[in-house]
Design a protein around this motif. Structure first.
Motif, PDB file in Angstrom:
ATOM      1  N   LYS A   1      45.705  86.171  26.343  1.00  0.00           N
ATOM      2  CA  LYS A   1      46.041  86.178  25.051  1.00  0.00           C
ATOM      3  C   LYS A   1      46.586  84.668  24.465  1.00  0.00           C
ATOM      4  O   LYS A   1      46.363  84.428  23.279  1.00  0.00           O
ATOM      5  CB  LYS A   1      47.336  87.301  24.817  1.00  0.00           C
TER       6      LYS A   1
ATOM      7  N   LYS B   1      35.299  91.165  24.046  1.00  0.00           N
ATOM      8  CA  LYS B   1      36.542  91.565  23.915  1.00  0.00           C
ATOM      9  C   LYS B   1      37.375  90.404  23.363  1.00  0.00           C
ATOM     10  O   LYS B   1      38.521  90.702  22.769  1.00  0.00           O
ATOM     11  CB  LYS B   1      37.192  92.074  25.189  1.00  0.00           C
ATOM     12  N   ILE B   2      37.052  89.333  23.803  1.00  0.00           N
ATOM     13  CA  ILE B   2      37.842  88.186  23.134  1.00  0.00           C
ATOM     14  C   ILE B   2      36.862  87.142  22.622  1.00  0.00           C
ATOM     15  O   ILE B   2      35.578  87.200  22.921  1.00  0.00           O
ATOM     16  CB  ILE B   2      38.688  87.434  24.326  1.00  0.00           C
ATOM     17  N   ASP B   3      37.279  86.194  21.746  1.00  0.00           N
ATOM     18  CA  ASP B   3      36.300  84.960  21.280  1.00  0.00           C
ATOM     19  C   ASP B   3      35.907  84.280  22.526  1.00  0.00           C
ATOM     20  O   ASP B   3      36.947  83.799  23.643  1.00  0.00           O
ATOM     21  CB  ASP B   3      37.003  84.322  20.294  1.00  0.00           C
TER      22      ASP B   3
END
Length: 250
Positions: free
Chosen positions: A158, A187-189
């Motif tokens: 995060k 799910k994340i950049d």
């Protein structure tokens, strides 16, 4: 007695009937002066501990600003060339305007925190409770200890704008493949994942490009998420390029 006639007990959102009905209410057990302490090890109580870990972690890191996480073996000491390399990478990361996050322990983690502190930056350690206590290294300025690996790993992802991965063992591999999986599944950049030490990582890369890609388990583009370098200067250049392009283009 019919199914509908059985007495029921409401325990918050949970309905209990028959043999599932407790002999004492939750309030009674809470207010008992003396009683068994087994409840502190039960799953519902663990949920509160897990929640508390997320709250503490989010609260501690909310104002951290951009950061780079640095991973690597706890077993590599100050006489290892990788230790010195990690110190120099952390110093360069601070000069770029980033905080440095490590696992807070010895070895490469200590080197990362040391470099950040000596460069006048923010040195963060996210520790983990282990059977053989490692403790926070002396170069951590902001430390958070976790009981649960998954809560700790959430904080790494995060609050990081990139991962620098030095030679390490299972814990290092875990963090590396967690990031790759999250990026592969969107799910994340995308953010830069830099492997330091071609000689150390080459066997893994050969296996990924050969057995894994050729078997159709991942695509060649997934392997391209990794950048492999040998020096601190090369690692920092990858991070600079990624910062210029922006997170989605890393």
């Amino acid at each position: 007695m019919t199914h509908e006639d059985r007495e029921r007990h409401r325990k918050g959102p949970i309905t209990l009937r028959g043999a599932q009905r407790p002999a004492r209410t939750t309030d009674q057990r809470l207010l008992e002066e003396d009683g068994p302490a087994d409840w502190v090890h039960a799953d519902p109580w663990r949920v509160l501990r897990i929640q508390a870990e997320f709250v503490e972690g989010f609260g501690a890191l909310a104002e951290l600003g951009p950061a780079i996480s640095l991973f690597g073996s706890a077993r590599l000491r100050e006489d290892s060339p990788y230790y010195d390399c990690a110190v120099r990478i952390a110093q360069g990361v601070v000069e770029m305007g980033y905080a440095v996050i490590t696992g807070g322990g010895p070895g490469i983690m200590e080197a990362g925190n040391r470099g950040a502190q000596e460069a006048g930056g923010v040195s963060v350690g996210l520790g983990i409770e282990l059977p053989h206590e490692q403790g926070m290294n002396e170069y951590v300025d902001l430390g958070v200890d976790f009981r649960y690996f998954f809560a700790r790993k959430t904080m790494f992802v995060k609050y990081s704008s990139g991962f620098v991965v030095m030679p390490g063992g299972f814990g290092t591999f875990d963090e590396l493949f967690e990031a790759l999986c999250l990026m592969q599944t969107h799910k994340i950049d995308l953010f830069p994942v830099v492997l330091v030490g071609r000689e150390y990582w080459q066997g893994l890369l050969d296996w990924l490009r050969g057995t894994v890609v050729e078997g159709g388990m991942v695509s060649p583009a997934d392997i391209d998420l990794l950048r492999v370098v040998d020096t601190a200067e090369e690692a920092l250049e990858v991070l600079r390029e990624a910062a210029t392009r922006g997170p989605a283009a890393s």
